[in-house]
Design a protein around this motif. Structure first.
Motif, PDB file in Angstrom:
ATOM      1  N   ILE A 115       0.664  -1.288   0.347  1.00  0.00           N
ATOM      2  CA  ILE A 115      -0.016   0.306  -0.153  1.00  0.00           C
ATOM      3  C   ILE A 115       0.761   1.454  -0.127  1.00  0.00           C
ATOM      4  O   ILE A 115       1.142   2.140  -0.774  1.00  0.00           O
ATOM      5  CB  ILE A 115      -0.945  -0.164   0.596  1.00  0.00           C
ATOM      6  CG1 ILE A 115      -1.656  -1.342   1.006  1.00  0.00           C
ATOM      7  CG2 ILE A 115      -1.994   1.363   0.837  1.00  0.00           C
ATOM      8  CD1 ILE A 115      -2.954  -1.519   0.052  1.00  0.00           C
ATOM      9  N   ASP A 116       2.213   0.765   1.094  1.00  0.00           N
ATOM     10  CA  ASP A 116       3.281   2.492   1.185  1.00  0.00           C
ATOM     11  C   ASP A 116       3.804   2.953  -0.873  1.00  0.00           C
ATOM     12  O   ASP A 116       3.208   4.018  -1.283  1.00  0.00           O
ATOM     13  CB  ASP A 116       3.723   2.316   1.920  1.00  0.00           C
ATOM     14  CG  ASP A 116       3.618   2.102   3.381  1.00  0.00           C
ATOM     15  OD1 ASP A 116       2.390   2.972   3.329  1.00  0.00           O
ATOM     16  OD2 ASP A 116       3.915   1.632   3.882  1.00  0.00           O
ATOM     17  N   GLU A 117       4.115   1.417  -1.614  1.00  0.00           N
ATOM     18  CA  GLU A 117       4.343   2.419  -2.611  1.00  0.00           C
ATOM     19  C   GLU A 117       3.010   2.774  -3.526  1.00  0.00           C
ATOM     20  O   GLU A 117       4.161   3.685  -4.401  1.00  0.00           O
ATOM     21  CB  GLU A 117       4.972   0.802  -3.020  1.00  0.00           C
ATOM     22  CG  GLU A 117       6.061   0.055  -2.517  1.00  0.00           C
ATOM     23  CD  GLU A 117       6.792  -0.568  -2.899  1.00  0.00           C
ATOM     24  OE1 GLU A 117       6.491  -0.638  -4.517  1.00  0.00           O
ATOM     25  OE2 GLU A 117       8.205  -1.639  -2.991  1.00  0.00           O
ATOM     26  N   ILE A 118       1.555   1.676  -3.407  1.00  0.00           N
ATOM     27  CA  ILE A 118       1.303   2.412  -4.545  1.00  0.00           C
ATOM     28  C   ILE A 118       0.859   4.068  -3.716  1.00  0.00           C
ATOM     29  O   ILE A 118       0.755   4.937  -4.299  1.00  0.00           O
ATOM     30  CB  ILE A 118      -0.641   1.272  -4.019  1.00  0.00           C
ATOM     31  CG1 ILE A 118      -0.178  -0.382  -4.035  1.00  0.00           C
ATOM     32  CG2 ILE A 118      -1.491   2.177  -5.343  1.00  0.00           C
ATOM     33  CD1 ILE A 118      -1.204  -0.847  -3.780  1.00  0.00           C
ATOM     34  N   ARG A 119       0.562   4.178  -2.738  1.00  0.00           N
ATOM     35  CA  ARG A 119       0.720   5.867  -2.459  1.00  0.00           C
ATOM     36  C   ARG A 119       1.387   6.379  -3.026  1.00  0.00           C
ATOM     37  O   ARG A 119       1.078   7.778  -3.663  1.00  0.00           O
ATOM     38  CB  ARG A 119       0.382   5.920  -0.488  1.00  0.00           C
ATOM     39  CG  ARG A 119      -0.525   5.220  -0.051  1.00  0.00           C
ATOM     40  CD  ARG A 119      -0.829   5.991   1.530  1.00  0.00           C
ATOM     41  NE  ARG A 119      -1.930   5.468   1.971  1.00  0.00           N
ATOM     42  CZ  ARG A 119      -2.094   4.125   2.601  1.00  0.00           C
ATOM     43  NH1 ARG A 119      -0.666   4.149   2.865  1.00  0.00           N
ATOM     44  NH2 ARG A 119      -3.383   4.361   3.794  1.00  0.00           N
ATOM     45  N   ALA A 120       2.727   6.114  -3.549  1.00  0.00           N
ATOM     46  CA  ALA A 120       4.042   6.608  -3.953  1.00  0.00           C
ATOM     47  C   ALA A 120       3.835   6.380  -5.122  1.00  0.00           C
ATOM     48  O   ALA A 120       4.220   7.670  -5.613  1.00  0.00           O
ATOM     49  CB  ALA A 120       5.363   5.861  -3.046  1.00  0.00           C
ATOM     50  N   GLY A 121       3.172   5.618  -6.047  1.00  0.00           N
ATOM     51  CA  GLY A 121       3.400   5.484  -6.800  1.00  0.00           C
ATOM     52  C   GLY A 121       2.137   6.553  -7.669  1.00  0.00           C
ATOM     53  O   GLY A 121       1.416   7.002  -8.399  1.00  0.00           O
ATOM     54  N   LEU A 122       1.241   6.548  -6.786  1.00  0.00           N
ATOM     55  CA  LEU A 122      -0.495   7.231  -7.106  1.00  0.00           C
ATOM     56  C   LEU A 122       0.102   9.713  -7.200  1.00  0.00           C
ATOM     57  O   LEU A 122      -0.105   9.547  -8.179  1.00  0.00           O
ATOM     58  CB  LEU A 122      -1.883   7.445  -6.501  1.00  0.00           C
ATOM     59  CG  LEU A 122      -2.473   6.030  -6.193  1.00  0.00           C
ATOM     60  CD1 LEU A 122      -3.223   5.764  -4.870  1.00  0.00           C
ATOM     61  CD2 LEU A 122      -2.760   5.536  -7.641  1.00  0.00           C
TER      62      LEU A 122
END
Length: 234
Positions: A115-122
């Motif tokens: 989830i943290d990487e998804i937030r960063a990607g967004l």
């Protein structure tokens, strides 16, 4: 009191409201967690509304020791910049349309998510660069104004399922009632433990029953002759 953790990207507010209104288990305490299984395994909650691989289970749990009730499969999704041509196409995207786009994040082959990487990607997508591929409900919750989450029609992308998970040794009526609500059982179902009446409500109900019996006992019967009817003479 029922303690429940729910995965980021799920929106079970209606279930929470229905549980509080229809049952009497001392209320509901909820925790929003990127990893809903974490609080369950640490003993901080009684049940988790967790995200699992479609048709599979998280390696940290076992069907021998946990109950798993699968509720629904999450749609595949792709997050694109708000000003991109893809955002103008509609609600869904074909994988061929985004084949050349820079990929900031993609769901793992085993349907695992960071989830943290998804937030960063967004955040990168919001800067008008690249895309993120993840469950669409999760992207809807995490996306900011400059990002548009669309459905991705790509059968090669693993899917996730939302499920209720709890330890078999900790099974309870409260958990069973919440499971029933999540599965669409009506409020009048016998599976729910109805809220207990207060002493005042019980007294009023008892008085109403007495009044009803009193009225029934004082009702007059229809007028009829007390003499037996004589038979017809031949």
């Amino acid at each position: 009191m029922l303690r429940l953790s729910f995965a980021t990207g799920t929106e079970p507010g209606k279930w929470f409201e229905r549980f509080r209104r229809a049952t009497d288990h001392g209320g509901l305490e909820t925790i929003d967690a990127d990893d809903a299984l974490g609080p369950l395994l640490s003993g901080d909650v009684d049940v988790a509304l967790a995200r699992l691989p479609q048709g599979g289970i998280d390696k940290r749990i076992s069907e021998d020791t946990t109950h798993i009730v699968r509720l629904y499969t999450e749609a595949r999704g792709v997050a694109v910049p708000k000003d991109s041509v893809f955002a103008e196409l509609g609600e869904s995207v074909d994988p061929r349309d985004i084949a050349d786009e820079y990929l900031n994040y993609r769901i793992g082959p085993d349907a695992s998510l960071d989830i943290d990487e998804i937030r960063a990607g967004l955040q990168v997508v919001a800067a008008n660069v690249g895309i993120v591929i993840a469950p669409r409900p999760l992207l809807k919750v995490l996306s900011k104004k400059q990002v548009v989450p669309l459905e991705l029609k790509d059968p090669q992308v693993p899917q996730t399922e939302i499920a209720l998970v709890w330890l078999k040794e900790n099974d309870s009526e409260a958990i069973q009632d919440f499971v029933g609500i999540a599965k669409g059982r009506t409020l009048n179902s016998s599976r729910h433990e109805a809220p207990k009446k207060t002493a005042r409500e019980k007294a009023k109900a008892k008085q109403a029953r007495r009044s009803a019996r009193a009225k029934t006992g004082t009702q007059k019967s229809p007028n009829r002759s007390s003499q037996p009817r004589k038979g017809r003479r031949g």
